[in-house]
Scaffold this active site. Structure first.
Site, PDB file in Angstrom:
ATOM      1  N   ASP A 198      19.872  60.344  94.268  1.00 50.48           N
ATOM      2  CA  ASP A 198      19.246  59.352  93.384  1.00 50.48           C
ATOM      3  C   ASP A 198      18.553  58.263  94.194  1.00 50.48           C
ATOM      4  OD1 ASP A 198      20.458  60.829  91.432  1.00 50.48           O
ATOM      5  OD2 ASP A 198      22.052  59.389  91.022  1.00 50.48           O
ATOM      6  N   LYS A 213      23.425  45.417  87.294  1.00 51.85           N
ATOM      7  CA  LYS A 213      22.697  46.661  87.550  1.00 51.85           C
ATOM      8  C   LYS A 213      21.630  46.932  86.503  1.00 51.85           C
ATOM      9  CE  LYS A 213      23.189  51.623  88.386  1.00 51.85           C
ATOM     10  NZ  LYS A 213      24.120  52.768  88.551  1.00 51.85           N
ATOM     11  N   ASP A 261      13.701  59.958  88.955  1.00 52.38           N
ATOM     12  CA  ASP A 261      13.984  59.463  90.303  1.00 52.38           C
ATOM     13  C   ASP A 261      15.344  59.956  90.777  1.00 52.38           C
ATOM     14  OD1 ASP A 261      15.543  57.986  88.611  1.00 52.38           O
ATOM     15  OD2 ASP A 261      15.062  56.036  89.462  1.00 52.38           O
TER      16      ASP A 261
END
Length: 911
Positions: free
Chosen positions: A534, A621, A807
């Protein structure tokens, strides 16, 4: 000498197998159409039975079509101010607005008249309409006087039941001490108002009609009752339209043969009955005109189609170990590893003195309300879970399954499947493994261990995996190898795995690791488990490279480091610094640039944050990740509230942020935290802030000239056009009864450019297009360099294995080292026209650069010219070309000192 006479028979057997699979695929697509039609009909039946017929199918369109004529008739009676006494219905309709009154009237009548097994009594319908009008006014008042409280309650709803939500909001109105005495109809007013509105509906449309019937009531008396029913013309229209709609939403299952390849001349994906139902570029989120569809097909480089076809040609199969585990968990009836239990939690026992003890009654209602909400959430999750598991079971016996994919308008690649999918949640991804397994080789076991640690997220000792170097992750897995093998053998006795960040994928790893250990840790161990890598906040990685921002680049692993950098953790620590500085009396700078003293309330809130354990990587996050894709302070605040409300200790959090006067300051706390995160990112990632502002300003200038912002993605030549228009859509919003969009045909052609959306959406859309290009380049290059080794034997059925989620890239362990190297190379090629100049410090990093410098030419057919502009320069030129006065286009921000070649030696770029 060996005989070759068996070859024709072998070929015939292979041909027969392929023909059998093709025939099965044909049956699957036919069944998918039938299953889609069946689901459509079931949704209609369920909605009609529940009294929500207007929410699905043809009736939904009827709801839209009949609002405008009824609203016009209602407005007429509202405007009769000087023509004698006004109707009581006009008084109440004026309070909510003609549009809202019309919407609620059609909603109630259409839901009731289409309800299966029941007739709609006119008086009953009238009371329902009047109830909705009063509720709307009551909740509007709550919205005006206690907006934070209303927003909090609305966000906690996990059900679309109007009755359930009304009960909760009525209690909230009472709690907030809202005076609603002027929002109550008296006497027979509810019937008068509702009946008048129903009669106006009959006059203005051909939707419904009144039917009178004689019925015997108590005492043997016969009375005339009035019912409202759909007209015969309406019933016929609904029937014909539903017949046409039922085949437009087929069930989208995996395929048992490779999908048809996409090309400029051919639609790919499904092969038979569903072949032409999906375009190359899906239209979700933005319109994609036929002309632009054709432009994409004709101008995008072949690598776009090659990458799309390689991804959808990946052969998958169902992971039998995970299916077995999921079924065993379901049999327990418990909630384990994020899987929802299917049975509701029981309500608490009612206290014996509930009727006379108000305190006990309120306490029981609070507990019952919490359980109702938990059960409602569980049902939603259980339904989605059932769809995924059901799709997996239907494919469990297949040797290989395939997922057809298509593009979005920015070039991102998505599967067409609607339940089980390689881009799904933890359950969906754990249920899938690659059909073409490979030996792990010399480096694959290391990547298998890294993947297992990544799925775990946090060790049982509390250590964050994201902060560990790869060597420590591998060492931790080796140290706990026996425990991991015990999980694989008996996951119910050893349940520590269920606390992992991705518990089901971690369990799948445990099983694979135990088999690797059982093989004697052989390099010949064959593994097909998807191993993911990732990006480290990929959006910020692109922004940092665009502006050569070394400070930001270091935070998101664009530079080689001995240990991974974690910007989410850094943001949390920076927030703590800002909060401490505020408590110490340091002034802060407002968004307008002026100094601002912290208020006493802000200082109190800051103290509560600092005295808690809430300011963590997990809290920051979400905002940090979505910042790169356009999220602003308001969005940060919403994410923070969702995170807090969803925690198990929510009540303690609520108590912490309730002041001495008993006022909840959770909303203010979320707002302050959003501002602190924003300021932290400004400090940690200055380049991305500058890049986004410049891109937004340029897009606004182009849109102000009445043009859609467009650009061509570097290297892939994928053309992107933002088709955001101000349309003639009329939106009807109610607080609780839902929303309605009335969209006339041809709105795009007759509308004008939506300048605000063109400007605000451009920067994140451009970044999405870059990460799509990076993925395509990586996949094509990996295939060409032998990933899967499909070219060594023309008759080989072995194909490369790719799992992609924008991604996040996955492949088998044996190919991970190659994929990791090429992921970095593709990113570098995308962001520079110059060769790698960096000279890293360690021998491993130097070797990575040497290999890259000596690798084959990048563009497959030709070398990238030195004159090719950098992405930021290319974008500037494209902006100038779109503007009427190119000289007014602001120049790009000054570039920093980051060498994009540094990423070649950064092993934590994708980790």
């Amino acid at each position: 000498m060996e005989s070759t006479t068996a070859l024709p028979e072998q070929k015939s057997a292979e041909e027969a197998r392929e023909e059998s699979l093709l025939e099965r695929q044909r049956e699957l697509e036919d069944n998918s159409l039938a299953l889609g039609a069946q689901r459509f009909r079931r949704r209609i039946t369920d909605a009609e039975t529940a009294g929500k017929g207007s929410s699905v199918g043809a009736a939904r369109k009827l709801l839209q079509l009949n609002i405008e004529p009824l609203a016009a008739r209602i407005q007429e009676i509202i405007d009769r101010r000087n023509r004698g006494m006004r109707s009581i219905a006009a008084v109440w309709a004026e309070k909510v607005g003609a549009d809202v009154a019309a919407y609620m009237t059609v909603l109630v009548v259409l839901n009731g008249a289409s309800r299966k097994g029941k007739r709609l009594h006119e008086t009953e319908a009238a009371r329902q309409i009047s109830g909705l009008l009063q509720d709307e006014l009551r909740y509007r008042k709550l919205q005006a006087e206690a907006p934070g409280l209303l927003n909090f309650r609305m966000k906690k709803f996990n059900t679309d039941s109007y009755v359930h939500r009304k009960r909760s909001l009525d209690a909230t109105v009472k709690y907030a001490e809202i005076d609603d005495s002027d929002i109550t109809m008296i006497g027979n007013e509810p019937v008068q108002v509702g009946v008048t509105l129903i009669h106006l509906l009959e006059d203005a449309t051909n939707l419904v009609e009144e039917v009178k019937a004689e019925e015997t009531v108590k005492g043997g008396k016969v009375r005339n009752k009035v019912y409202v029913t759909l007209t015969s013309e309406t019933v016929e229209w609904i029937t014909k339209r539903n017949d046409a709609l039922e085949f437009l939403s087929p069930a989208r299952l995996p395929m048992v043969v490779p999908p048809l390849p996409w090309s400029p001349e051919q639609k790919g994906g499904y092969r038979f009955a569903m072949r032409k139902k999906f375009p190359l570029v899906r239209k979700r989120g933005v319109g994609v005109s036929p002309e632009h569809q054709q432009k994409i097909a004709s101008t995008a480089r072949p690598e776009v189609f090659e990458a799309l076809n390689l991804i959808q040609n990946t052969a998958w199969k169902i992971n039998a170990d995970v299916v077995e585990l999921v079924e065993a968990i379901q049999r327990t009836g418990r909630m384990i590893a994020g899987l929802a239990a299917y049975e509701d939690d029981p309500l608490p026992s009612k206290p014996n003195d509930m009727d006379t003890n108000e305190t006990a009654r309120k306490a029981w209602r609070r507990k019952a309300h919490a359980i109702h909400e938990t059960n409602a959430m569980r049902k939603v999750r259980a339904v989605e879970q059932t769809k995924v598991v059901s799709a997996a079971r239907s494919m469990a016996k297949e040797q290989a399954i395939y997922f057809p994919h298509s593009l979005d308008w920015r070039g991102r690649i998505y599967p067409l499947a609607d339940s089980l999918s390689p881009q799904g949640n933890d359950l969906s991804r754990a249920l899938l493994t690659f059909a073409n397994a490979k030996p792990v080789g010399s480096e694959g076991a290391r990547w298998l261990a890294i993947h297992g640690a990544n799925c775990l997220g946090v060790t049982p000792e509390g250590d964050k995996i994201s902060r560990m170097p790869f060597s420590e992750r591998v060492a931790w897995i080796d140290l706990r190898s026996d425990d991991i093998c015990r999980v694989a053998a008996d996951p119910f006795t050893h349940q520590w795995w269920s606390d992992a960040d991705k518990p089901l994928q971690f369990f799948a790893f445990c099983v694979e690791w135990s088999r690797y250990v059982a093989s004697g840790r052989s390099e010949q161990f064959v593994s097909g488990l998807p191993i993911s890598q990732d990006g480290s906040c990929n959006g910020l990685q692109h922004y940092s490279a665009l502006l050569r921002d070394e400070k930001s680049g270091a935070k998101v692993n664009l530079l080689p480091m001995d240990a991974p950098q974690d910007i989410y953790h850094d943001t949390a620590e920076k927030v703590k610094d800002f909060l401490s500085a505020g408590l110490a009396g340091r002034k802060w700078t407002t968004a307008e640039g002026s100094p601002h003293e912290w208020t006493d309330e802000q200082k109190w809130i800051a103290r509560q944050w600092l005295d808690s354990d809430l300011v963590t990587r997990k809290l920051t996050k979400g905002p940090t990740m979505t910042f790169a894709y356009g999220s602003k302070k308001f969005g940060f605040g919403e994410q923070i509230m969702e995170e807090l409300v969803g925690r198990d200790d929510w009540k303690a959090i609520l108590a912490r942020f309730t002041n001495s006067e008993g006022e909840s300051k959770v909303g203010s706390a979320a707002t302050l935290m959003a501002d602190m995160i924003w300021r932290s990112l400004e400090d940690l990632a200055p380049g991305p802030f500058t890049a986004m502002q410049w891109m937004t300003d340029c897009a606004r200038m182009i849109a102000s000239e009445g043009k859609c912002v467009r650009w061509t993605v570097p290297l892939t030549n994928f053309p992107v056009r933002q088709e955001y228009f101000v349309s003639k859509v009329k939106r009807i919003d109610t607080v609780l009864a839902g929303k309605l969009l009335r969209r006339p045909r041809g709105y795009e052609q007759t509308g004008k450019i939506d300048t605000k959306k063109q400007a605000g959406s451009f920067a994140p859309n451009f970044i999405h297009s870059l990460d799509a290009a990076a993925l395509m380049l990586t996949v094509v290059r990996a295939y060409r360099e032998g990933m899967g080794d499909p070219l060594s034997d023309p008759n080989s059925r072995h194909r490369a294995s790719f799992g992609t989620v924008h991604d996040s890239y996955a492949t088998v362990a044996g190919d991970c080292a190659l994929l990791s190297r090429l992921t970095r190379q593709s990113f570098h090629r995308l962001h520079t026209s110059r060769p790698v100049e960096v000279e890293p410090s360690t021998e491993a990093q130097r070797q990575a650069v040497v290999e890259y410098r000596s690798s084959a030419e990048w563009n497959l057919d030709d070398t990238r010219e030195e004159s090719t502009p950098l992405p930021i320069d290319s974008l500037y030129r494209q902006f100038q070309q779109q503007m009427d006065q190119p000289e007014e286009c602001p120049e790009p921000p000054q570039l920093g000192n980051l060498d994009p070649g540094s990423v070649i030696a950064s092993e934590y770029f994708f980790a």
